[in-house]
Scaffold this motif. Sequence first.
Motif, PDB file in Angstrom:
ATOM      1  N   GLU A 134      12.269 -12.588   1.501  1.00 28.40           N
ATOM      2  CA  GLU A 134      13.987 -11.878   1.330  1.00 28.40           C
ATOM      3  C   GLU A 134      12.844  -9.856   2.261  1.00 28.40           C
ATOM      4  O   GLU A 134      13.905 -10.161   2.204  1.00 28.40           O
ATOM      5  N   MET A 135      11.919 -10.029   1.299  1.00 26.61           N
ATOM      6  CA  MET A 135      11.999  -8.464   2.106  1.00 26.61           C
ATOM      7  C   MET A 135      11.285  -8.039   2.781  1.00 26.61           C
ATOM      8  O   MET A 135      10.896  -6.390   3.776  1.00 26.61           O
ATOM      9  N   GLY A 136       9.993  -9.141   2.587  1.00 28.43           N
ATOM     10  CA  GLY A 136       8.966  -8.983   4.018  1.00 28.43           C
ATOM     11  C   GLY A 136       8.257  -7.572   3.352  1.00 28.43           C
ATOM     12  O   GLY A 136       7.344  -7.230   4.226  1.00 28.43           O
ATOM     13  N   LEU A 137       8.045  -8.359   2.389  1.00 34.88           N
ATOM     14  CA  LEU A 137       6.625  -7.148   2.011  1.00 34.88           C
ATOM     15  C   LEU A 137       5.955  -6.426   2.051  1.00 34.88           C
ATOM     16  O   LEU A 137       4.854  -7.791   2.227  1.00 34.88           O
ATOM     17  N   PRO A 197       9.536   0.683  -2.395  1.00 33.46           N
ATOM     18  CA  PRO A 197       8.311   0.884  -1.284  1.00 33.46           C
ATOM     19  C   PRO A 197       7.743   0.254  -0.226  1.00 33.46           C
ATOM     20  O   PRO A 197       8.894  -0.337   0.011  1.00 33.46           O
ATOM     21  N   ASP A 198       7.103   1.395   1.080  1.00 30.99           N
ATOM     22  CA  ASP A 198       6.680   0.054   1.897  1.00 30.99           C
ATOM     23  C   ASP A 198       5.539  -0.175   1.390  1.00 30.99           C
ATOM     24  O   ASP A 198       5.567  -1.671   2.437  1.00 30.99           O
ATOM     25  N   LEU A 199       4.935  -0.268   0.638  1.00 27.95           N
ATOM     26  CA  LEU A 199       3.673  -0.920   0.064  1.00 27.95           C
ATOM     27  C   LEU A 199       3.456  -1.109  -1.247  1.00 27.95           C
ATOM     28  O   LEU A 199       3.937   0.369  -2.476  1.00 27.95           O
ATOM     29  N   LEU A 200       3.434  -2.614  -1.789  1.00 29.26           N
ATOM     30  CA  LEU A 200       3.628  -2.385  -3.104  1.00 29.26           C
ATOM     31  C   LEU A 200       1.590  -2.805  -3.506  1.00 29.26           C
ATOM     32  O   LEU A 200       1.211  -3.728  -2.919  1.00 29.26           O
ATOM     33  N   LEU A 201       1.166  -2.035  -4.065  1.00 25.90           N
ATOM     34  CA  LEU A 201      -0.122  -2.559  -4.716  1.00 25.90           C
ATOM     35  C   LEU A 201      -0.322  -3.462  -5.803  1.00 25.90           C
ATOM     36  O   LEU A 201       0.924  -3.307  -6.986  1.00 25.90           O
ATOM     37  N   MET A 202      -0.873  -4.663  -6.304  1.00 25.27           N
ATOM     38  CA  MET A 202      -0.290  -5.184  -7.349  1.00 25.27           C
ATOM     39  C   MET A 202      -2.043  -5.347  -8.226  1.00 25.27           C
ATOM     40  O   MET A 202      -3.222  -6.426  -7.397  1.00 25.27           O
ATOM     41  N   ASP A 203      -2.157  -5.385  -9.450  1.00 26.77           N
ATOM     42  CA  ASP A 203      -3.921  -4.909  -9.354  1.00 26.77           C
ATOM     43  C   ASP A 203      -3.827  -6.450 -10.784  1.00 26.77           C
ATOM     44  O   ASP A 203      -3.258  -6.064 -11.917  1.00 26.77           O
ATOM     45  N   GLU A 204      -4.350  -7.526 -10.006  1.00 29.47           N
ATOM     46  CA  GLU A 204      -4.500  -8.054 -11.483  1.00 29.47           C
ATOM     47  C   GLU A 204      -2.971  -8.613 -12.066  1.00 29.47           C
ATOM     48  O   GLU A 204      -3.097  -8.680 -13.575  1.00 29.47           O
ATOM     49  N   VAL A 253      -3.951  -2.245   6.197  1.00 30.11           N
ATOM     50  CA  VAL A 253      -2.824  -3.020   6.242  1.00 30.11           C
ATOM     51  C   VAL A 253      -1.875  -1.965   7.026  1.00 30.11           C
ATOM     52  O   VAL A 253      -1.405  -1.192   7.532  1.00 30.11           O
ATOM     53  N   LYS A 254      -1.545  -3.423   7.827  1.00 30.75           N
ATOM     54  CA  LYS A 254      -0.009  -3.085   8.990  1.00 30.75           C
ATOM     55  C   LYS A 254       1.032  -3.286   8.178  1.00 30.75           C
ATOM     56  O   LYS A 254       0.664  -4.217   7.217  1.00 30.75           O
ATOM     57  N   ARG A 255       1.846  -2.947   8.549  1.00 29.25           N
ATOM     58  CA  ARG A 255       3.631  -2.681   8.332  1.00 29.25           C
ATOM     59  C   ARG A 255       3.783  -4.769   8.054  1.00 29.25           C
ATOM     60  O   ARG A 255       3.654  -5.636   9.190  1.00 29.25           O
ATOM     61  N   GLY A 256       4.109  -5.296   7.299  1.00 27.17           N
ATOM     62  CA  GLY A 256       4.822  -6.513   6.548  1.00 27.17           C
ATOM     63  C   GLY A 256       3.346  -7.632   6.888  1.00 27.17           C
ATOM     64  O   GLY A 256       3.363  -8.909   6.191  1.00 27.17           O
ATOM     65  N   GLU A 257       2.254  -7.085   6.542  1.00 22.99           N
ATOM     66  CA  GLU A 257       0.789  -7.484   6.481  1.00 22.99           C
ATOM     67  C   GLU A 257       1.062  -7.455   4.210  1.00 22.99           C
ATOM     68  O   GLU A 257       1.026  -7.076   3.302  1.00 22.99           O
ATOM     69  N   ARG A 258       0.229  -9.514   4.543  1.00 19.22           N
ATOM     70  CA  ARG A 258       0.050  -9.249   3.053  1.00 19.22           C
ATOM     71  C   ARG A 258      -1.780  -9.462   2.513  1.00 19.22           C
ATOM     72  O   ARG A 258      -2.201 -10.315   3.657  1.00 19.22           O
ATOM     73  N   ARG A 313       8.476  -2.897  13.431  1.00 22.02           N
ATOM     74  CA  ARG A 313       7.887  -1.373  13.536  1.00 22.02           C
ATOM     75  C   ARG A 313       6.162  -2.262  12.962  1.00 22.02           C
ATOM     76  O   ARG A 313       5.550  -1.986  12.686  1.00 22.02           O
ATOM     77  N   SER A 314       6.830  -3.777  12.627  1.00 23.54           N
ATOM     78  CA  SER A 314       5.635  -4.342  12.532  1.00 23.54           C
ATOM     79  C   SER A 314       4.634  -3.927  13.659  1.00 23.54           C
ATOM     80  O   SER A 314       4.964  -4.139  15.327  1.00 23.54           O
ATOM     81  N   GLY A 315       2.990  -4.259  12.812  1.00 25.20           N
ATOM     82  CA  GLY A 315       1.929  -4.529  13.629  1.00 25.20           C
ATOM     83  C   GLY A 315       1.621  -2.352  13.568  1.00 25.20           C
ATOM     84  O   GLY A 315       1.094  -2.139  14.076  1.00 25.20           O
ATOM     85  N   GLU A 316       2.673  -2.130  12.806  1.00 26.49           N
ATOM     86  CA  GLU A 316       2.280  -0.538  12.724  1.00 26.49           C
ATOM     87  C   GLU A 316       1.653  -0.080  11.319  1.00 26.49           C
ATOM     88  O   GLU A 316       1.178  -0.702  10.510  1.00 26.49           O
ATOM     89  N   THR A 317      -0.071   0.334  11.727  1.00 28.91           N
ATOM     90  CA  THR A 317      -0.738  -0.322  10.510  1.00 28.91           C
ATOM     91  C   THR A 317       0.472   1.562   9.777  1.00 28.91           C
ATOM     92  O   THR A 317       0.160   2.692   9.792  1.00 28.91           O
ATOM     93  N   LEU A 318       0.180   0.552   8.496  1.00 35.38           N
ATOM     94  CA  LEU A 318       0.407   1.447   7.333  1.00 35.38           C
ATOM     95  C   LEU A 318      -0.893   1.998   6.494  1.00 35.38           C
ATOM     96  O   LEU A 318      -0.619   3.563   6.517  1.00 35.38           O
ATOM     97  N   LEU A 319      -1.234   1.330   5.488  1.00 37.42           N
ATOM     98  CA  LEU A 319      -2.623   2.517   5.170  1.00 37.42           C
ATOM     99  C   LEU A 319      -3.763   1.845   6.123  1.00 37.42           C
ATOM    100  O   LEU A 319      -4.374   0.558   6.693  1.00 37.42           O
ATOM    101  N   GLU A 320      -4.527   3.317   6.055  1.00 36.97           N
ATOM    102  CA  GLU A 320      -5.981   3.208   6.025  1.00 36.97           C
ATOM    103  C   GLU A 320      -6.800   3.336   5.203  1.00 36.97           C
ATOM    104  O   GLU A 320      -6.642   5.045   4.551  1.00 36.97           O
ATOM    105  N   THR A 321      -8.117   3.405   5.030  1.00 34.25           N
ATOM    106  CA  THR A 321      -8.896   3.830   4.673  1.00 34.25           C
ATOM    107  C   THR A 321     -10.018   4.311   5.237  1.00 34.25           C
ATOM    108  O   THR A 321     -10.465   2.985   6.159  1.00 34.25           O
ATOM    109  N   ARG A 322     -11.011   5.517   5.300  1.00 37.22           N
ATOM    110  CA  ARG A 322     -11.986   5.105   6.479  1.00 37.22           C
ATOM    111  C   ARG A 322     -12.951   6.087   5.451  1.00 37.22           C
ATOM    112  O   ARG A 322     -12.907   7.194   4.946  1.00 37.22           O
ATOM    113  N   GLY A 323     -13.740   5.214   4.993  1.00 35.56           N
ATOM    114  CA  GLY A 323     -14.723   5.609   4.268  1.00 35.56           C
ATOM    115  C   GLY A 323     -14.935   6.207   3.644  1.00 35.56           C
ATOM    116  O   GLY A 323     -15.500   7.492   2.777  1.00 35.56           O
ATOM    117  N   LEU A 324     -14.032   5.322   2.460  1.00 32.19           N
ATOM    118  CA  LEU A 324     -13.622   5.890   1.622  1.00 32.19           C
ATOM    119  C   LEU A 324     -15.251   5.520   0.483  1.00 32.19           C
ATOM    120  O   LEU A 324     -15.705   4.682   0.142  1.00 32.19           O
TER     121      LEU A 324
END
Length: 253
Positions: free
Chosen positions: A201-204, A171-178, A30-35, A2-13
């Motif tokens: 390896e994981m296409g994370l 996780p489907d989405l990994l967040l990393m802050d610094e 952020v689309k699936r598979g995207e960094r 399902r690459s190309g699928e929008t995984l995360l979307e913020t709207r007017g946050l």
Amino acid sequence: SRSGETLLETRGLVKEFGGLVATDDVSIDVKRGERVSIIGPNGAGKSTLINLITRRLEPTRGDILFKGESIVQMEPHQVVQRGISKSFQTASIFPDLTVMENAQIAALAAEHGEFGFNFLTHRDKLTDVHELAEDTLEAVGLLDRAHNDAEDLPYGDKRRLEIGIALAAEPDLLLMDEPTAGMSPEETQATVDLIEEVKEEMGLTFVLVEHDMEIVFSISDRIVVLNRGGVIAEGTPEEIRGDPAVQEAYLGG
Ligand code: ADP
Ligand code: MG
């Protein structure tokens, strides 16, 4: 898948702290598979944006969609359960437990959707997730330290365990802050290598906040630039490198 699928979307946050607008009408996807990397000067609102996504902070306005579902009313643990994991929080390590137990607890906690998951009442279940924990430790290069107490790990290995804990939640989405903050050049390189490995390896799918531009340019498919809470530029590393608005923001304009 399902690459190309929008995984995360913020709207007017929007996030306001008193009179300060820390997040100013941010709409990103952020689309699936995207960094995706988020950059910007100190105080630009990078951590605030991450903490809104994990539901550690309540937005003033706007919506956050994950796999098409609004998560803006959810509790942090529900967001974890749906597949968003944040790495590099030292607080996520249990120092008195072994490296293996830490990975097992992370896997179980994600399964049960509880952050303050009480492993003592579920100790018998740790073996259920042994294989997943083992795979995770292998992925982050800590399998040979599986039976060490977490507190005895050197600093760089502790950071590896933190990413292991995040990955054990699958996780489907990994967040990393610094992730490389406070690291020596060697530890920084090892962490970047680790993120690269995990990416291959994981296409994370991940969203990374990082101030080191060399790392950002080498690791990202796309870069979002924040300044004073708002998105001032967005594009591939090549596009961002030559963007005048970005250069101005970084020169203190
Ligand atoms: P960055 O991670 O890009 O350095 P932050 O998201 O931490 O920026 O902060 C953005 C702005 O919001 C800064 O001006 C910061 O001082 C302010 N801020 C962050 N958290 C809080 C808070 N809990 N209360 C008040 N102001 C905050
Ligand atoms: Mg920050």
